[in-house]
Design an enzyme around this catalytic site. Structure first.
Site, PDB file in Angstrom:
ATOM      1  N   SER A 102       9.753  -7.255   8.175  1.00  0.00           N
ATOM      2  CA  SER A 102      10.808  -6.742   7.461  1.00  0.00           C
ATOM      3  C   SER A 102      10.268  -5.567   6.403  1.00  0.00           C
ATOM      4  O   SER A 102       9.379  -4.641   7.102  1.00  0.00           O
ATOM      5  CB  SER A 102      11.669  -7.622   6.491  1.00  0.00           C
ATOM      6  OG  SER A 102      12.725  -6.884   6.312  1.00  0.00           O
ATOM      7  N   TRP A 103      10.273  -5.413   5.479  1.00  0.00           N
ATOM      8  CA  TRP A 103       9.696  -4.325   4.534  1.00  0.00           C
ATOM      9  C   TRP A 103       8.370  -4.389   4.522  1.00  0.00           C
ATOM     10  O   TRP A 103       7.646  -3.325   4.599  1.00  0.00           O
ATOM     11  CB  TRP A 103      10.101  -4.662   2.970  1.00  0.00           C
ATOM     12  CG  TRP A 103       9.748  -3.673   2.100  1.00  0.00           C
ATOM     13  CD1 TRP A 103      10.296  -2.696   1.428  1.00  0.00           C
ATOM     14  CD2 TRP A 103       8.381  -3.723   1.167  1.00  0.00           C
ATOM     15  NE1 TRP A 103       9.516  -2.024   0.463  1.00  0.00           N
ATOM     16  CE2 TRP A 103       8.230  -2.935   0.395  1.00  0.00           C
ATOM     17  CE3 TRP A 103       7.263  -4.736   1.190  1.00  0.00           C
ATOM     18  CZ2 TRP A 103       7.316  -2.631  -0.543  1.00  0.00           C
ATOM     19  CZ3 TRP A 103       6.303  -4.623   0.574  1.00  0.00           C
ATOM     20  CH2 TRP A 103       6.438  -3.612  -0.344  1.00  0.00           C
TER      21      TRP A 103
END
Length: 285
Positions: A102-103
Site C-alpha cells: 500500500s503506502w
C-alpha cells in the site's frame, strides 16, 4: 522452525527507529518490508510467519509509527528511502529484496529507483503510482485520510469491511484480530505519512526500474482499484502480475496462498542470455 524476531531500537541522526529482524540461515537475500500507512511492524508478522523460515526478514516502523519517534518536520519519500538505506547500513545489510504494501509500496518503488544496487528484486502489493492513479471511492478515501481507525480500535473494526474489502467483509473476527495488533503513535505521525505522498508519483520513472518485479493485487480492493496494479505491471519493464481473490490486506488474510508465490519469485534466478550460434554461411556458387 522459524527464529523469533530480534527487536532493536536504533538512532539515526535525530530519529529513533524501531526494527525487527527474523533471522534466516543466510542462504537467501534478506527481505525488507515497507509497511502500509499508520501500520506498525506487528501487523505484518502473520505474513512473515507464512514465509520460508530460512528467509531472513527485516521490518521497521517508519518515523511517526509504532515504536519509532515522530519527527518535527515530515519526510518525503526520497528522504524516507534514504533513511531506510541508512538503517540497512546500521544493521549491516548490503543488498536486500524489498516488498512494499500500500503506502509502503510507493516507498518501495522510491527505494528501488534511488538505490538500485541495494535492491535486488521488488515486490509491490496493493499499491499504486501515486498522484497518477485511479482513486478508490470517495467514502473510502475520506476514511483513509484520518488515523481514527488506529487511535480508536472499535471504529477500525466497524469500517474494516468497507475499506479493506475481501475477507474483511465476511469475517468480523479478522477486524478484531487486526485491531488488537495496532500500536498507534498518535495523529501527527499519520499526517506526516500522508504528506510524504502528497503530489508524489512514480509514473514518469517506472520504466527505469530494472529489478525483476512481482506485482500483487487484490480483486476486491476498495483503496487501490485493480487497474492501478495493471498499470504498474505495464510500466515496469521486468514485471509480472498476480491477482489474488481478496481485498486490500491479502498479505495477511491470504498469507498461506501469497507466501509461496513470493518465495517462488525470490528463488528464480534471472535467465542468462543464450548466445545462438551463427547461421552457417551459404556456400559460394
Amino acid at each position: 522452525m522459524p527464529q523469533p524476531f530480534v527487536f532493536r531500537t536504533i538512532e539515526l541522526g535525530d530519529q529513533t527507529i524501531r526494527t525487527a529482524v527474523r533471522p534466516g540461515n543466510g542462504s537467501m537475500t534478506p527481505l525488507l518490508i515497507f509497511n502500509g500507512i499508520g501500520a506498525n511492524l506487528e501487523l505484518v508478522m502473520p505474513f512473515v510467519k507464512a514465509l520460508d523460515p530460512d528467509l531472513e526478514v527485516i521490518a521497521f516502523d517508519v518515523p511517526g509509527v509504532g515504536g519509532s519517534s515522530t519527527p518535527g518536520t515530515p519526510f518525503r519519500f526520497p528522504g524516507l528511502a534514504k533513511l531506510a538505506a541508512r538503517m540497512l547500513d546500521y544493521l549491516d545489510y548490503g543488498q536486500v529484496n524489498a516488498i512494499g504494501v500500500s503506502w509502503g509500496g510507493a516507498l518501495a518503488q522510491q527505494f528501488a529507483y534511488d538505490y538500485p544496487e541495494r535492491c535486488k528484486k521488488l515486490i509491490l502489493a496493493a499499491t499504486a503510482a501515486g498522484a497518477i492513479m485511479v482513486p478508490g471511492k470517495p467514502k473510502v478515501l475520506l476514511r483513509m485520510a484520518s488515523p481514527r481507525r488506529y487511535i480508536q480500535p472499535s471504529y477500525g473494526v466497524h469500517i474494516a469491511g468497507d475499506i479493506y474489502g475481501g475477507a474483511f467483509r465476511r469475517d468480523p473476527s479478522l477486524a478484531l484480530a487486526h485491531a488488537s495488533k495496532v500500536r498507534s503513535s498518535g495523529k501527527l505521525g499519520y499526517y506526516w505519512q500522508l504528506f510524504a505522498g502528497l503530489g508524489w508519483t512514480s509514473f514518469h520513472w517506472l520504466h527505469r526500474i530494472k529489478q525483476p518485479t512481482l506485482v500483487l493485487a487484490g480483486d476486491d480492493d476498495p483503496i487501490i482499484p485493480l487497474i492501478n496494479m495493471r498499470m504498474l505491471a505495464w510500466r515496469i519493464p521486468n514485471s509480472e502480475l498476480h491477482i489474488i481473490d481478496d481485498g486490500h490486506l491479502f498479505l495477511v488474510t491470504r498469507a498461506e496462498t501469497v507466501a509461496p508465490i513470493i518465495m517462488k519469485f525470490l528463488a528464480e534466478e534471472r535467465k542468462r542470455a543464450v548466445m545462438h550460434p551463427q547461421p552457417h554461411s551459404l556456400p559460394n556458387h
